[in-house]
Motif scaffolding. Sequence first.
Motif, PDB file in Angstrom:
ATOM      1  N   GLY A  75      40.372 -19.843  13.287  1.00  0.00           N
ATOM      2  CA  GLY A  75      41.217 -20.614  12.387  1.00  0.00           C
ATOM      3  C   GLY A  75      40.995 -22.093  12.600  1.00  0.00           C
ATOM      4  N   ASP A 122      43.423 -21.732   9.307  1.00  0.00           N
ATOM      5  CA  ASP A 122      44.214 -20.927  10.236  1.00  0.00           C
ATOM      6  C   ASP A 122      45.195 -20.002   9.520  1.00  0.00           C
ATOM      7  OD1 ASP A 122      44.967 -20.094  12.823  1.00  0.00           O
ATOM      8  OD2 ASP A 122      46.721 -21.400  12.709  1.00  0.00           O
ATOM      9  N   ASP A 123      45.793 -20.457   8.435  1.00  0.00           N
ATOM     10  CA  ASP A 123      46.803 -19.665   7.733  1.00  0.00           C
ATOM     11  C   ASP A 123      46.246 -18.963   6.491  1.00  0.00           C
ATOM     12  OD1 ASP A 123      46.312 -21.897   6.215  1.00  0.00           O
ATOM     13  OD2 ASP A 123      48.419 -22.408   5.895  1.00  0.00           O
ATOM     14  N   SER A 124      44.949 -18.763   6.439  1.00  0.00           N
ATOM     15  CA  SER A 124      44.343 -18.190   5.231  1.00  0.00           C
ATOM     16  C   SER A 124      44.773 -16.745   4.997  1.00  0.00           C
ATOM     17  CB  SER A 124      42.818 -18.249   5.310  1.00  0.00           C
ATOM     18  OG  SER A 124      42.336 -17.208   6.143  1.00  0.00           O
ATOM     19  N   ARG A 125      44.778 -16.372   3.761  1.00  0.00           N
ATOM     20  CA  ARG A 125      45.112 -15.001   3.361  1.00  0.00           C
ATOM     21  C   ARG A 125      44.117 -14.008   3.966  1.00  0.00           C
ATOM     22  NH1 ARG A 125      45.060 -12.638  -2.648  1.00  0.00           N
ATOM     23  NH2 ARG A 125      46.275 -10.771  -2.242  1.00  0.00           N
ATOM     24  N   VAL A 128      44.958 -13.242   7.590  1.00  0.00           N
ATOM     25  CA  VAL A 128      46.115 -12.335   7.618  1.00  0.00           C
ATOM     26  C   VAL A 128      45.662 -10.906   7.340  1.00  0.00           C
ATOM     27  CG1 VAL A 128      48.266 -11.737   6.419  1.00  0.00           C
ATOM     28  CG2 VAL A 128      47.794 -14.119   7.035  1.00  0.00           C
TER      29      VAL A 128
END
Length: 185
Positions: A75, A122-125, A128
């Motif tokens: 990320g 870091d917070d990408s779909r 996840v």
Amino acid sequence: MTTSREREIEQVLVHGLCPFVVELTEADPAWPDAYAEVAARLREVLGRRAHRVEHIGSTAVPGLVAKPVIDVVVGLDDPDDEPAYLPDLTADGWDLRVREPGHRCLRGAVCDLAVNLHCYADDSRETVRYLALRDRLRAHPDERARYAAHKRSLAGREWADMNLYADAKGPVIEEILARAGVPPR
């Protein structure tokens, strides 16, 4: 004859399509150690730029057959900002393979194993989804067995590129993710 999907994939590949025969191996207890070595190396090279380093893919799931390739997701603040991290990775021996908006994939090796390094925000779909699939397969032997059977049905044939093999796994992955409560793409 090149398909429209092959042309689409070729647009993001740095070195073009690479024919690939899927060969699966039984789970190897050495894979977590190989990942740990990669993770330590990445943390050393990237420092604070690596907000997360995670073992993903089939080698991250104990007991699951896999291609002997360690998959890792990192990320970053912005994977499209290549000058912020790519020179350090290439200096460390990583080879850029995929360049698409919000994602870079590099190839390296550790412990005589190939490594695919996926760089996302870091917070990408996608991050996840990778983590949800990994965790679901770790926690549910029935899902793991179904996924393994599907992978085995795809093994042994030549694909115009590894990405087409990944596409072929897509419907089963989407079903598993749906049961994990992850919305479809």
